[in-house]
Design a protein around this motif. Structure first.
Motif, short mmCIF file in Angstrom:
data_model
loop_
_atom_site.label_atom_id
_atom_site.label_comp_id
_atom_site.label_asym_id
_atom_site.label_seq_id
_atom_site.Cartn_x
_atom_site.Cartn_y
_atom_site.Cartn_z
N GLU A 178 15.09 -5.38 3.37
CA GLU A 178 15.70 -6.67 3.64
C GLU A 178 14.64 -7.73 3.94
O GLU A 178 14.72 -8.87 3.46
N GLU A 179 13.64 -7.37 4.75
CA GLU A 179 12.56 -8.31 5.05
C GLU A 179 11.77 -8.64 3.77
O GLU A 179 11.37 -9.79 3.56
N ALA A 180 11.55 -7.64 2.92
CA ALA A 180 10.84 -7.87 1.67
C ALA A 180 11.62 -8.81 0.77
O ALA A 180 11.05 -9.70 0.13
N GLU A 181 12.94 -8.64 0.71
CA GLU A 181 13.77 -9.53 -0.09
C GLU A 181 13.71 -10.96 0.44
O GLU A 181 13.64 -11.92 -0.33
N GLU A 182 13.71 -11.12 1.76
CA GLU A 182 13.62 -12.45 2.36
C GLU A 182 12.26 -13.09 2.04
O GLU A 182 12.19 -14.27 1.70
N THR B 63 0.80 -1.22 0.00
CA THR B 63 0.00 0.00 0.00
C THR B 63 0.84 1.27 0.00
O THR B 63 0.32 2.33 -0.33
N ALA B 64 2.11 1.18 0.38
CA ALA B 64 2.94 2.39 0.40
C ALA B 64 4.41 2.01 0.40
O ALA B 64 4.79 0.95 0.85
N LEU B 65 5.19 2.92 -0.10
CA LEU B 65 6.64 2.80 -0.07
C LEU B 65 7.14 4.14 0.44
O LEU B 65 6.81 5.19 -0.13
N SER B 66 7.90 4.13 1.52
CA SER B 66 8.32 5.41 2.10
C SER B 66 9.71 5.28 2.71
O SER B 66 10.27 4.20 2.78
N ARG B 67 10.24 6.40 3.15
CA ARG B 67 11.54 6.43 3.84
C ARG B 67 11.34 7.02 5.23
O ARG B 67 10.60 7.97 5.41
N THR B 68 12.02 6.42 6.19
CA THR B 68 11.99 6.96 7.55
C THR B 68 12.94 8.14 7.63
O THR B 68 13.81 8.29 6.75
N PRO B 69 12.83 8.98 8.67
CA PRO B 69 13.78 10.08 8.81
C PRO B 69 15.23 9.62 8.87
O PRO B 69 16.14 10.34 8.48
N ALA B 70 15.44 8.38 9.32
CA ALA B 70 16.80 7.84 9.39
C ALA B 70 17.29 7.34 8.04
O ALA B 70 18.40 6.86 7.91
N ILE C 118 -2.60 -6.64 4.95
CA ILE C 118 -2.87 -8.08 4.96
C ILE C 118 -4.36 -8.26 5.16
O ILE C 118 -4.93 -7.84 6.15
N CYS C 119 -5.00 -8.90 4.17
CA CYS C 119 -6.44 -9.08 4.18
C CYS C 119 -6.77 -10.55 4.41
O CYS C 119 -6.01 -11.43 4.03
N GLY C 120 -7.93 -10.79 4.99
CA GLY C 120 -8.38 -12.15 5.23
C GLY C 120 -8.88 -12.81 3.96
O GLY C 120 -8.95 -12.19 2.90
N PRO C 121 -9.27 -14.09 4.04
CA PRO C 121 -9.68 -14.83 2.86
C PRO C 121 -10.95 -14.28 2.22
O PRO C 121 -11.19 -14.48 1.05
N ARG C 122 -11.76 -13.58 2.98
CA ARG C 122 -12.99 -13.01 2.42
C ARG C 122 -12.91 -11.48 2.35
O ARG C 122 -13.91 -10.80 2.33
N GLY C 123 -11.70 -10.98 2.30
CA GLY C 123 -11.52 -9.53 2.26
C GLY C 123 -11.47 -8.98 3.67
O GLY C 123 -11.44 -9.69 4.65
N GLY C 124 -11.49 -7.70 3.78
CA GLY C 124 -11.43 -7.07 5.09
C GLY C 124 -10.00 -7.02 5.60
O GLY C 124 -9.28 -8.00 5.53
N MET C 125 -9.62 -5.88 6.10
CA MET C 125 -8.26 -5.67 6.57
C MET C 125 -8.01 -6.46 7.85
O MET C 125 -8.78 -6.39 8.78
N ARG C 126 -6.95 -7.23 7.86
CA ARG C 126 -6.57 -7.99 9.06
C ARG C 126 -5.44 -7.28 9.80
O ARG C 126 -5.40 -7.30 11.01
N ALA C 127 -4.52 -6.71 9.04
CA ALA C 127 -3.37 -6.07 9.68
C ALA C 127 -2.67 -5.18 8.66
O ALA C 127 -2.82 -5.34 7.47
N VAL C 128 -1.94 -4.23 9.18
CA VAL C 128 -1.06 -3.41 8.36
C VAL C 128 0.32 -3.54 8.98
O VAL C 128 0.47 -3.45 10.20
N GLU C 129 1.30 -3.81 8.15
CA GLU C 129 2.63 -4.06 8.68
C GLU C 129 3.66 -3.34 7.83
O GLU C 129 3.60 -3.36 6.60
N ASP C 130 4.60 -2.68 8.49
CA ASP C 130 5.72 -2.05 7.79
C ASP C 130 6.89 -3.02 7.84
O ASP C 130 7.21 -3.57 8.89
#
Length: 113
Positions: free
Chosen positions: A40-44, A8-15, A24-36
Motif C-alpha cells: 500500500e505504501e509503495a502504491e502511494e 533490494t528485496a521483496l518478501s512476505r512476513t509470517p503474517a 536509500i542512497c545519498g547523492p554521491r552513493g553510499g547507503m543512507r537507510a534501508v526501509e521496509d
C-alpha cells in the motif's frame, strides 16, 4: 539534493503481508537507510511519483537555474551548449546575478578569452 532508491528485496512476513525493502542512497552513493514498506505504501509512493512526472511534463515546478540556462542558450542561439558542462557550470555561477542577455554577452567574452 537527490537521493537514489533501489528495491533490494521483496518478501512476505509470517503474517502474510508483502514487504518491499528499499535501499536509500545519498547523492554521491553510499547507503543512507534501508526501509521496509508495504504494498500500500509503495502504491502511494508510485502515485505521488506519477503526479510529479505529470507536473514536470506540464512544465510545472521548473528549476529556476535550468530556466536560466535555457534562456541564455536562447539568447546565444546555440542549443548544443546545453550539453557543455563548462557552460552549465558558468551559468550556475552567474544565475541570480545576471539577466540572460547579460550572461550571454559575458559568456561570449569569457569563452573567447
Amino acid at each position: 539534493m537527490f537521493h537514489h532508491v533501489h528495491i533490494t528485496a521483496l518478501s512476505r512476513t509470517p503474517a502474510g503481508m508483502t514487504v518491499i525493502t528499499l535501499a536509500i542512497c545519498g547523492p554521491r552513493g553510499g547507503m543512507r537507510a534501508v526501509e521496509d514498506i508495504s504494498i500500500e505504501e509503495a502504491e502511494e509512493m508510485a502515485a505521488r511519483l506519477q503526479t510529479a512526472i505529470t507536473a514536470a511534463r506540464a512544465g510545472l515546478g521548473k528549476d529556476p537555474a535550468d530556466v536560466f540556462v535555457q534562456d541564455v542558450i536562447g539568447q546565444l542561439g546555440d542549443p548544443a551548449l546545453a550539453l557543455d558542462p563548462s557552460f552549465r557550470r558558468w551559468c550556475s555561477a552567474h544565475h541570480g546575478l545576471l539577466r540572460a542577455r547579460q550572461a550571454a554577452e559575458r559568456w561570449c567574452c569569457w569563452h573567447a578569452a
